[in-house]
Design a protein around this motif. Structure first.
Motif, PDB file in Angstrom:
ATOM      1  N   ASP A  68       0.819  -1.206   0.000  1.00 15.79           N
ATOM      2  CA  ASP A  68       0.000   0.000   0.000  1.00 15.79           C
ATOM      3  C   ASP A  68       0.853   1.256   0.000  1.00 15.79           C
ATOM      4  O   ASP A  68       0.454   2.271  -0.559  1.00 15.79           O
ATOM      5  CB  ASP A  68      -0.985   0.000   1.169  1.00 15.79           C
ATOM      6  N   TYR A  69       2.024   1.191   0.589  1.00 14.68           N
ATOM      7  CA  TYR A  69       2.923   2.346   0.510  1.00 14.68           C
ATOM      8  C   TYR A  69       3.370   2.571  -0.935  1.00 14.68           C
ATOM      9  O   TYR A  69       3.473   3.704  -1.395  1.00 14.68           O
ATOM     10  CB  TYR A  69       4.129   2.177   1.428  1.00 14.68           C
ATOM     11  N   ILE A  70       3.605   1.488  -1.661  1.00 14.50           N
ATOM     12  CA  ILE A  70       3.952   1.607  -3.077  1.00 14.50           C
ATOM     13  C   ILE A  70       2.772   2.195  -3.851  1.00 14.50           C
ATOM     14  O   ILE A  70       2.940   3.057  -4.708  1.00 14.50           O
ATOM     15  CB  ILE A  70       4.349   0.234  -3.672  1.00 14.50           C
ATOM     16  N   ASN A  71       1.581   1.730  -3.542  1.00 15.15           N
ATOM     17  CA  ASN A  71       0.401   2.248  -4.236  1.00 15.15           C
ATOM     18  C   ASN A  71       0.175   3.726  -3.948  1.00 15.15           C
ATOM     19  O   ASN A  71      -0.150   4.503  -4.850  1.00 15.15           O
ATOM     20  CB  ASN A  71      -0.831   1.422  -3.871  1.00 15.15           C
ATOM     21  N   ILE A  72       0.363   4.130  -2.697  1.00 19.04           N
ATOM     22  CA  ILE A  72       0.220   5.556  -2.371  1.00 19.04           C
ATOM     23  C   ILE A  72       1.360   6.355  -3.009  1.00 19.04           C
ATOM     24  O   ILE A  72       1.170   7.493  -3.428  1.00 19.04           O
ATOM     25  CB  ILE A  72       0.145   5.785  -0.843  1.00 19.04           C
ATOM     26  N   TYR A  73       2.527   5.763  -3.101  1.00 14.51           N
ATOM     27  CA  TYR A  73       3.633   6.378  -3.846  1.00 14.51           C
ATOM     28  C   TYR A  73       3.169   6.686  -5.273  1.00 14.51           C
ATOM     29  O   TYR A  73       3.354   7.796  -5.770  1.00 14.51           O
ATOM     30  CB  TYR A  73       4.841   5.436  -3.852  1.00 14.51           C
ATOM     31  N   ARG A  74       2.546   5.693  -5.923  1.00 15.22           N
ATOM     32  CA  ARG A  74       2.076   5.875  -7.299  1.00 15.22           C
ATOM     33  C   ARG A  74       1.021   6.982  -7.394  1.00 15.22           C
ATOM     34  O   ARG A  74       1.032   7.774  -8.343  1.00 15.22           O
ATOM     35  CB  ARG A  74       1.543   4.554  -7.833  1.00 15.22           C
ATOM     36  N   VAL A  75       0.128   7.031  -6.424  1.00 21.13           N
ATOM     37  CA  VAL A  75      -0.886   8.092  -6.400  1.00 21.13           C
ATOM     38  C   VAL A  75      -0.205   9.455  -6.264  1.00 21.13           C
ATOM     39  O   VAL A  75      -0.524  10.396  -6.987  1.00 21.13           O
ATOM     40  CB  VAL A  75      -1.902   7.874  -5.247  1.00 21.13           C
ATOM     41  N   SER A  76       0.742   9.551  -5.350  1.00 21.12           N
ATOM     42  CA  SER A  76       1.426  10.820  -5.105  1.00 21.12           C
ATOM     43  C   SER A  76       2.194  11.285  -6.342  1.00 21.12           C
ATOM     44  O   SER A  76       2.188  12.475  -6.670  1.00 21.12           O
ATOM     45  CB  SER A  76       2.376  10.691  -3.907  1.00 21.12           C
ATOM     46  N   ILE A  77       2.845  10.357  -7.036  1.00 21.47           N
ATOM     47  CA  ILE A  77       3.546  10.707  -8.277  1.00 21.47           C
ATOM     48  C   ILE A  77       2.539  11.219  -9.305  1.00 21.47           C
ATOM     49  O   ILE A  77       2.767  12.240  -9.962  1.00 21.47           O
ATOM     50  CB  ILE A  77       4.329   9.490  -8.829  1.00 21.47           C
ATOM     51  N   ALA A  78       1.414  10.521  -9.436  1.00 20.26           N
ATOM     52  CA  ALA A  78       0.382  10.935 -10.398  1.00 20.26           C
ATOM     53  C   ALA A  78      -0.172  12.318 -10.065  1.00 20.26           C
ATOM     54  O   ALA A  78      -0.542  13.073 -10.971  1.00 20.26           O
ATOM     55  CB  ALA A  78      -0.738   9.900 -10.441  1.00 20.26           C
ATOM     56  N   LYS A  79      -0.212  12.645  -8.771  1.00 19.95           N
ATOM     57  CA  LYS A  79      -0.708  13.951  -8.352  1.00 19.95           C
ATOM     58  C   LYS A  79       0.384  15.019  -8.419  1.00 19.95           C
ATOM     59  O   LYS A  79       0.130  16.188  -8.160  1.00 19.95           O
ATOM     60  CB  LYS A  79      -1.251  13.861  -6.917  1.00 19.95           C
ATOM     61  N   GLY A  80       1.610  14.612  -8.761  1.00 25.21           N
ATOM     62  CA  GLY A  80       2.711  15.558  -8.877  1.00 25.21           C
ATOM     63  C   GLY A  80       3.363  15.912  -7.553  1.00 25.21           C
ATOM     64  O   GLY A  80       4.085  16.902  -7.466  1.00 25.21           O
ATOM     65  N   ASN A  81       3.135  15.112  -6.529  1.00 25.71           N
ATOM     66  CA  ASN A  81       3.699  15.393  -5.212  1.00 25.71           C
ATOM     67  C   ASN A  81       4.870  14.451  -4.945  1.00 25.71           C
ATOM     68  O   ASN A  81       4.757  13.448  -4.265  1.00 25.71           O
ATOM     69  CB  ASN A  81       2.632  15.241  -4.133  1.00 25.71           C
ATOM     70  N   ARG A  82       6.015  14.794  -5.504  1.00 27.37           N
ATOM     71  CA  ARG A  82       7.222  13.943  -5.405  1.00 27.37           C
ATOM     72  C   ARG A  82       7.704  13.807  -3.955  1.00 27.37           C
ATOM     73  O   ARG A  82       8.140  12.729  -3.564  1.00 27.37           O
ATOM     74  CB  ARG A  82       8.317  14.531  -6.285  1.00 27.37           C
ATOM     75  N   ILE A  83       7.626  14.858  -3.164  1.00 28.66           N
ATOM     76  CA  ILE A  83       8.102  14.799  -1.779  1.00 28.66           C
ATOM     77  C   ILE A  83       7.297  13.772  -0.986  1.00 28.66           C
ATOM     78  O   ILE A  83       7.863  12.926  -0.296  1.00 28.66           O
ATOM     79  CB  ILE A  83       8.045  16.195  -1.114  1.00 28.66           C
ATOM     80  N   LYS A  84       5.987  13.834  -1.088  1.00 32.98           N
ATOM     81  CA  LYS A  84       5.131  12.878  -0.397  1.00 32.98           C
ATOM     82  C   LYS A  84       5.393  11.464  -0.923  1.00 32.98           C
ATOM     83  O   LYS A  84       5.443  10.508  -0.154  1.00 32.98           O
ATOM     84  CB  LYS A  84       3.664  13.263  -0.606  1.00 32.98           C
TER      85      LYS A  84
END
Length: 80
Positions: free
Chosen positions: A37-53
């Motif tokens: 799930d951390y990987i999945n949230i990583y993917r969501v954050s990248i898609a949203k343009g939030n690299r830091i998160k």
């Protein structure tokens, strides 16, 4: 927790990022050591343009499953 993960994967696939993120966060509330799930949230954050998160979630995943992160990096599914 698996149900929340599966729901999140479906919404991520549809591009419904907020709903996907909320689903993955619900999964982690139930089972905080669910690395994927951390990987999945990583993917969501990248898609949203939030690299830091995204990097913060990747670090959490790496603490739980370093080998998985290394494999995903080699496959270029995630960026280090």
């Amino acid at each position: 927790f698996k149900v929340w993960n599966n729901i999140g994967v479906v919404y991520l696939g549809k591009g419904e990022l907020e709903t996907a993120e909320n689903s993955f966060l619900n999964c982690l509330k139930i089972k905080p050591d669910t690395g994927m799930d951390y990987i999945n949230i990583y993917r969501v954050s990248i898609a949203k343009g939030n690299r830091i998160k995204a990097v913060e979630y990747l670090i959490k995943e790496r603490k739980l499953e370093q080998n998985r992160v290394e494999i995903l990096i080699k496959r270029k599914e995630i960026k280090d």
